[in-house]
Design an enzyme around this catalytic site. Structure first.
Site, PDB file in Angstrom:
ATOM      1  CB  SER A 104      -9.585   1.136  -8.017  1.00  0.00           C
ATOM      2  OG  SER A 104     -10.106   1.383  -6.749  1.00  0.00           O
ATOM      3  CB  THR A 169      -4.429   1.728  -8.007  1.00  0.00           C
ATOM      4  OG1 THR A 169      -5.744   1.754  -7.445  1.00  0.00           O
ATOM      5  CG2 THR A 169      -3.848   3.125  -8.000  1.00  0.00           C
ATOM      6  CD  GLU A 329      -3.297   1.154  -4.702  1.00  0.00           C
ATOM      7  OE1 GLU A 329      -4.537   1.165  -4.790  1.00  0.00           O
ATOM      8  OE2 GLU A 329      -2.607   0.198  -5.065  1.00  0.00           O
ATOM      9  CG  ASP A 334     -11.055  -0.021  -2.346  1.00  0.00           C
ATOM     10  OD1 ASP A 334     -12.065   0.699  -2.371  1.00  0.00           O
ATOM     11  OD2 ASP A 334     -10.928  -1.042  -3.045  1.00  0.00           O
ATOM     12  CG  ASP A 375      -8.895   5.120  -5.962  1.00  0.00           C
ATOM     13  OD1 ASP A 375      -9.222   5.433  -4.797  1.00  0.00           O
ATOM     14  OD2 ASP A 375      -8.640   3.956  -6.297  1.00  0.00           O
TER      15      ASP A 375
HETATM   16 ZN   LIG Z   1     -12.663  -0.698  -4.312  1.00  0.00          ZN
END
Ligand SMILES: [Zn+2]
Ligand SMILES: *[C@@H]1O[C@H](CO)[C@@H](O)[C@H](O)[C@H]1NC(C)=O
Ligand SMILES: *[C@@H]1O[C@H](CO)[C@@H](O)[C@H](O)[C@H]1NC(C)=O
Ligand SMILES: *[C@@H]1O[C@H](CO)[C@@H](O)[C@H](O)[C@H]1NC(C)=O
Ligand SMILES: *[C@@H]1O[C@H](CO)[C@@H](O)[C@H](O)[C@H]1NC(C)=O
Length: 522
Positions: A104, A169, A329, A334, A375
């Protein structure tokens, strides 16, 4: 008479329980749907001109399979997520400088700075390998992000995340580091002692110091010895500060010394009662990441939704007369996938969609470019042949061993996802329907045992609406996103006024020098 009533009751029962989608859409539905889409496409308006404001939304780990599954889960297969009616779509290639399947922070560096970086590095170019502190200190290795570009053009800037504000991120917006794990001092090894941790860079360096709105988790990286509780645990698996620092206090002092008005937010109540006139806002709502939306404490003392944080961030930034750049974000999609709990990931996409829906009520596409992307994706599959109406948390039967398998599966996964066993010297796969596969904690089966579910290297989508959104129209490099933001907002490499005068100034200086040289030499 009795039988008629019975028949009516049975009929009512059938009508009530048979879901709508089982009465399949007729020809008329699809013809009408097609006509509607044609007219929408014909009525698309290309918006030229400059994007005064730019909002970039990133759902971490939201690949195509996750997007489709979340749509079915939250809106039904005929439905749409908040951005799915945007009229410009592109495809992004996500490989990093040294990995086919990226992480990421290398991808965030690509998205925000327009240059591909090495695995696990942030805000530095590919001359910096992971852990190479010396290389990361060279100024020429440092990359400027869209956040610096926006600030140089006098725009307000902010970011909002459901992860720690120092996580992979967001770090690419403001930090330059050879290792994403160096979020606070305690994770930096001796060999990296010359390097500054990410939290310090956010609070003490540019462009972090000038970010007007910061919201997310990560108190444990900003302050040493924070209170630990079940409602808000310190995440001991990741960085937590031990050097006695209080970077929140340092942030406050910096704003005071510069005579800026500011506010610090700690919970839902603070967010709801915030003062929109303040110049700087720091909202730190958790020690580690924020809790998943389904389990967060919604009370005054609890953690806010992504939607509520985003709404306030937009309102805070809208007072900038030169416009603003906001990055949002949805970071827990994730996290949920890594742990192998697909339903949590889908739910996080729905709250990401809610945040975008809320934002669209607050902005005008004539002057605001909105970009939605991811991403990278994850090793999630949507497979088998589940019937319409069954939902994505369903199962179908294997044609070979006659054991059901869930429609969602992972390629790789931890011990909770890798479920094969051996019986009578034969490999057996357990029947997932012995568990409730719609539960939050249900772990979908994976093919390969790993420490956790791994990312996928498949392309991701980018959706856009607003000025210059039509620049997304093909298969692009992920780095392209930074240049579209710059071009649309006339910042960074596409900055007009400031940059060009400086260029001419330099030209005149050089001309003057050459002329004087010629005169002297004569
Ligand atoms: Zn990840
Ligand atoms: C979001 O904020 C509104 C007030 O602006 C409040 O009524 C609501 O409860 C909050 N929603 C969530 C989900 O926290
Ligand atoms: C956006 O601009 C178009 C064309 O100039 C105009 O017709 C429209 O009303 C504007 N929309 C808004 C919401 O301001
Ligand atoms: C294993 O063998 C036992 C005894 O023959 C039998 O009862 C059982 O069903 C077998 N299990 C499988 C998975 O074939
Ligand atoms: C199935 O349920 C049991 C009991 O709650 C739990 O321990 C187990 O982890 C579950 N299995 C999966 C694959 O989620």
């Amino acid at each position: 008479m009795c039988s008629i009533i019975l028949l009516l009751v049975i009929l009512m029962f059938i009508l009530q329980t048979v879901p709508v989608y089982n009465s399949k859409e007729g020809q008329g539905y699809w013809k009408q749907e097609g006509a509607d889409e044609i007219s929408e496409a014909l009525n698309q308006r290309v918006i030229e001109g400059t994007a005064k404001n730019v909002i970039v939304f990133i759902a971490d780990g939201m690949g195509m399979t996750t997007m489709t599954s979340s749509r079915i889960y939250g809106k039904g297969e005929n439905g749409f997520l908040a951005w799915e009616k945007f009229n410009n779509v592109g495809v992004l290639k996500v490989y990093s400088a040294n990995k086919l399947v990226p992480d990421s922070c290398s991808t965030a560096t690509a998205l925000f700075s327009g240059v591909k970086a090495n695995h696990k590095t942030s805000g530095v170019d590919a001359t910096v390998d992971v852990d190479d502190c010396e290389a990361s200190l060279k100024p020429e290795a440092h990359l400027d992000s869209i956040m610096s570009w926006a600030q140089e053009s006098g725009k307000g800037t902010g970011f909002v995340t459901t992860t720690r504000v120092t996580h992979a991120t967001p770090s690419a917006l403001y930090a330059h580091t050879p290792n994403r794990n160096w979020e606070c001092e305690s994770k930096i090894p001796q060999s990296g002692s010359k390097c500054e941790d990410i939290a310090k860079q956010l609070i003490q360096n540019m462009p972090g110091k000038k970010i007007q709105v910061i919201m997310g988790g990560g108190r444990q990286c900003l302050q040493s010895s924070v209170p630990d509780s079940a409602a808000d645990p310190v995440d001991t698996w990741s960085c937590y500060s031990k050097d006695g620092r209080d970077l929140i206090e340092d942030w406050k002092k910096d704003k005071e010394n510069n005579k800026y008005s500011y506010q610090i937010l700690n919970n839902n109540k603070d967010l709801q009662n915030l003062d929109l006139s303040k110049e700087y806002t720091l909202g730190i709502f958790a020690n580690g990441h924020l809790k998943y939306d389904y389990e967060r404490d919604r009370s005054d003392q609890g953690m806010p939704s992504l939607s509520n944080m985003t709404e306030k961030a937009v309102q805070l930034l809208q007072k900038n007369k030169n416009g603003y750049l906001l990055v949002v974000e949805g970071g827990l999609v994730d996290q949920a996938h890594h742990r192998g709990h697909a339903r949590k990931a889908l739910e996080e996409v729905i709250s990401f969609s809610d945040a975008i829906q809320k934002t669209l009520e607050l902005i005008n596409f004539n002057d605001t470019l909105v970009i939605i992307t991811s991403d990278h994706s994850h090793s999630l599959l949507l497979t088998g042949y589940p019937d319409r109406g069954q939902g994505v948390l369903s199962s179908t039967l294997s044609a070979m061993d006659k054991i059901p398998f869930t429609s969602l599966l992972y390629g790789t996964g931890g011990p909770n996802n890798y479920q094969f066993g051996v019986e009578n010297e034969t490999v057996v796969r357990p029947d997932p329907t012995k568990n409730d596969t719609t539960e939050w904690e249900y772990s979908q089966q994976a093919v390969v045992l790993n420490d956790e579910v791994t990312h996928s290297g498949a392309d991701v989508l980018v959706f856009a609406k607003g000025p210059m959104a039509h620049l997304f129209n093909a298969v692009h490099e992920q780095t392209y996103v930074a240049y579209v933001v710059a071009y649309a907002a006339k910042i960074g490499p596409y900055r007009t006024n400031g940059e060009s005068t400086q260029y001419y100034c330099n030209c005149y200086l050089i001309l003057l020098l050459i002329t004087s040289l010629i005169i002297i030499l004569k």
